[in-house]
Design a protein around this motif. Structure first.
Motif: not given
Length: 455
Positions: A239-258
């Protein structure tokens, strides 16, 4: 007595303005040095080392700075993408929080030398600054090389003997008392004190190759395992390779552990051919690296529409589908997402891009809503330490006096900068810590040496 009063009290604050000198004094061959001894040796010519050396020399201490590269400040020249994010204007308490649990160690250093002190110092060097989003402070000239040059000239103007191309092999200690250093060519330089400011272990081409950690361990200090911080992350799948070069502005990123949300941040992120990067990712990367070391499952969840809660976003989707029912699904996505993300989102939802909007059922709409608010990417790793902006880990803070930066184990040894177990997220925090610990170490070492010479 006057210098002691100035050191141990915040006011009146002092620093040493540049003196008039015809040219910078740098010795490039250790065999050319006039003396093979000094009162104080500073190992490393980064921001912490230059600040420490200049402060000590300004108090009259015979100081030599040993730098392994051809010129000081190689890593400083590339900080802030070459713009040099000097510091941050947030409060001292907020500053400390950016260093997580280790931040309390910096309270003494920040109480004596903090962001406004650094800005006043830069003003004395004729460096004008500007404050940008998030309280980040940059020089108006946006040239890290210019800052490096002026800082180096300032140190030399105080009387620091800057000796380049001189890699220190080890510190000489006898009966827990510092004696001097041995250079890689075998040259022994005697001294009464040393400030170890050799940096971390990232961007090794700039000279930060972890030497300071090895030297500290050799004289008995505990080195907390080093690992990358402020480092891009690797993802699973394509997925990230397909989106390579794309910058997302003003997004919320949550980190999930287990599977459980542990922390989150808001801002800008970037997709790369190997995974994710950008300010919001880098800021959380240190904790993610630690989680991966603990073999936890790590996922990031991206809220692509953080300004809308689920109810409002669902209402918008219904309205758009009713209004543009004959349009294709991909057209609907064009109004919601960057164009590069449209085919990826269609795949995530399992909805054909050319499906008319009026044929999308409630279940499919709910899936789209979910993906817009919870776009998941699994993180499988990170780039190597050498690619990290900052090294986490280092000399254990338990073995360093926060009031002076002096070793609690070996007399005459001081520490400053990234060699210590201190690492913050992005925003000017790490560089301020380097300047503050360097300032404190330089002054404390000078005061200690002057006390030794007082009858």
């Amino acid at each position: 007595m006057l210098n002691q009063l100035r050191f141990y009290h915040k006011e009146p604050f002092h620093f040493f303005p540049p003196r008039n000198i015809p040219a910078i004094s740098i010795i490039v061959n250790p065999l050319m040095a006039e003396k093979q001894f000094a009162q104080l040796i500073v190992v490393g010519g980064g921001p912490a080392g230059l600040m420490a050396a200049g402060q000590a020399a300004g108090l009259g201490v015979d100081t030599v700075l040993l730098e392994k590269m051809e010129q000081p400040g190689q890593k400083l020249r590339i900080t802030g993408k070459g713009r040099c994010n000097l510091t941050n204007v947030c409060s001292q308490e907020e500053f400390i929080q950016h260093f997580d649990r280790q931040g309390l160690f910096l309270r003494q250093a920040f109480a004596r030398y903090f962001s406004q002190d650094l800005l006043d110092f830069m003003d004395s060097l004729q460096v004008k600054t500007q404050t940008e989003r998030g309280g980040r402070v940059f020089p108006v000239g946006e040239d890290a090389s210019d800052i490096t040059q002026k800082l180096t000239h300032w140190a030399a103007s105080q009387g620091v003997r800057i000796q380049c191309r001189t890699a220190v092999q080890n510190l000489l200690v006898k009966d827990r008392v510092f004696q001097g250093v041995t250079a890689s060519d075998g040259t022994v330089i005697s001294a009464q004190a040393v400030i170890l400011a050799a940096g971390g272990a990232s961007f090794s081409h700039t000279g930060s190759s972890g030497d300071g950690f090895r030297m500290a361990a050799e004289i008995g200090h505990t080195v907390v395992p080093i690992r990358p911080a402020l480092v891009p992350l690797k993802s699973s799948g394509d997925v990230c390779q397909r989106l390579q070069g794309l910058t997302l502005h003003n997004v919320e990123v949550r980190v999930l552990l287990d599977g459980k949300v542990k922390f989150k941040d808001f801002g800008e992120m970037l997709f790369t051919h190997f995974g994710v990067s950008g300010p919001v990712i880098l800021s959380m990367s240190g904790k993610i690296v630690d989680a991966l070391r603990e073999k936890k499952k790590v996922e990031i969840s991206i809220d692509l529409k953080p300004a809308l809660d689920e109810a409002k976003l669902d209402a918008r989707l219904l309205r758009d589908m009713d209004t543009h029912g004959k349009q294709y699904f991909r057209t609907l996505l064009d109004g919601l997402l960057p164009q590069k993300m449209v085919p990826v989102m269609a795949d995530y939802c399992g909805i054909a891009p050319d499906k008319p909007c009026h044929q999308i059922n409630a279940q499919e709409r709910a899936l789209l809503l979910h993906q817009l608010k919870d776009f998941r990417i699994e993180i499988k790793g990170h780039l190597p330490l050498d690619a990290a902006m900052v090294t986490a880990g280092g000399v254990s803070l338990k073995e360093v006096d926060p009031r002076t930066m002096q070793s609690r184990l070996v007399e005459g040894v001081y520490f400053a900068g990234e060699v210590l177990d201190l690492a913050a997220d992005t925003g000017g925090y790490n560089l301020q810590a380097a300047f503050s610990t360097g300032w404190l170490a330089g002054n404390a070492a000078a005061q200690w040496l002057m006390a030794l010479s007082t009858p």
